[in-house]
Design an enzyme around this catalytic site. Structure first.
Site, PDB file in Angstrom:
ATOM      1  N   PHE A  11       0.845  -1.194   0.000  1.00  0.00           N
ATOM      2  CA  PHE A  11       0.000   0.000   0.000  1.00  0.00           C
ATOM      3  C   PHE A  11       0.879   1.243   0.000  1.00  0.00           C
ATOM      4  CE2 PHE A  11      -3.042   3.083   1.660  1.00  0.00           C
ATOM      5  CZ  PHE A  11      -4.164   2.766   0.908  1.00  0.00           C
ATOM      6  N   HIS A  74     -11.508   1.785  10.893  1.00  0.00           N
ATOM      7  CA  HIS A  74     -10.892   0.819   9.978  1.00  0.00           C
ATOM      8  C   HIS A  74      -9.496   0.394  10.445  1.00  0.00           C
ATOM      9  CE1 HIS A  74     -10.438  -1.321   6.209  1.00  0.00           C
ATOM     10  NE2 HIS A  74      -9.302  -0.699   5.987  1.00  0.00           N
ATOM     11  N   ARG A 112      10.583   2.483  11.762  1.00  0.00           N
ATOM     12  CA  ARG A 112      10.491   1.047  11.985  1.00  0.00           C
ATOM     13  C   ARG A 112      10.840   0.238  10.739  1.00  0.00           C
ATOM     14  NH1 ARG A 112       7.986   3.857  15.377  1.00  0.00           N
ATOM     15  NH2 ARG A 112       7.487   3.151  17.486  1.00  0.00           N
TER      16      ARG A 112
END
Length: 140
Positions: A11, A74, A112
């Site tokens: 994504f 979501h 990260r």
């Protein structure tokens, strides 16, 4: 030498590229083979791993994706259900490393994802390797 499948929910391309870089490096360093497959989103990762596990072609799996909190519920659904799906699979003795980042913003994700910083892709691959070794130790 084992064969792993890296399952990525692509994504955020730049973040996924960093996570996959770390995962590939960890698998290379350990002398393992791997393939990469892309699924539409983080919710599809557990299903893809379940299908691939049924094939018997892979010894372990690395889940890669990024979920960034938005303005709706979501985020919680995707974060919780993708983790729940991976946990359910791991309870069936499937060696999985969870590299799905669930973060508040892109800056957290970048820190990260970078192999030179927190290297969560590499950590997920190392977790999958460790779980495979444990499975083999117990003869599962």
């Amino acid at each position: 030498m084992a064969k792993f499948l890296i399952v990525e929910a692509r994504f955020y391309d730049h973040l996924n590229d960093l996570l996959i870089e770390g995962a590939k490096a960890a698998l290379d360093d350990a002398g393992h083979k791997y393939e990469v497959v892309t699924v539409p989103g983080a919710l599809e990762i557990p299903g893809a791993i379940a299908l691939a596990a049924e094939s018997g072609r892979y010894d372990g799996f690395v889940a890669i994706g990024v979920v960034i909190r938005g303005e709706t519920y979501h985020f919680e659904v995707v974060s919780n259900e993708s983790a729940r799906g991976l946990m359910a699979l791991s309870m069936d003795a499937i060696a999985i490393g969870n590299g799905i980042l669930t973060v508040e913003n892109e800056a957290q994700a970048l820190t990260r994802a970078k192999p030179t910083e927190k290297d969560k892709g590499g950590e997920a691959a190392k977790a999958a390797i460790a779980m495979l070794a444990l499975r083999e130790r117990f003869g599962a």
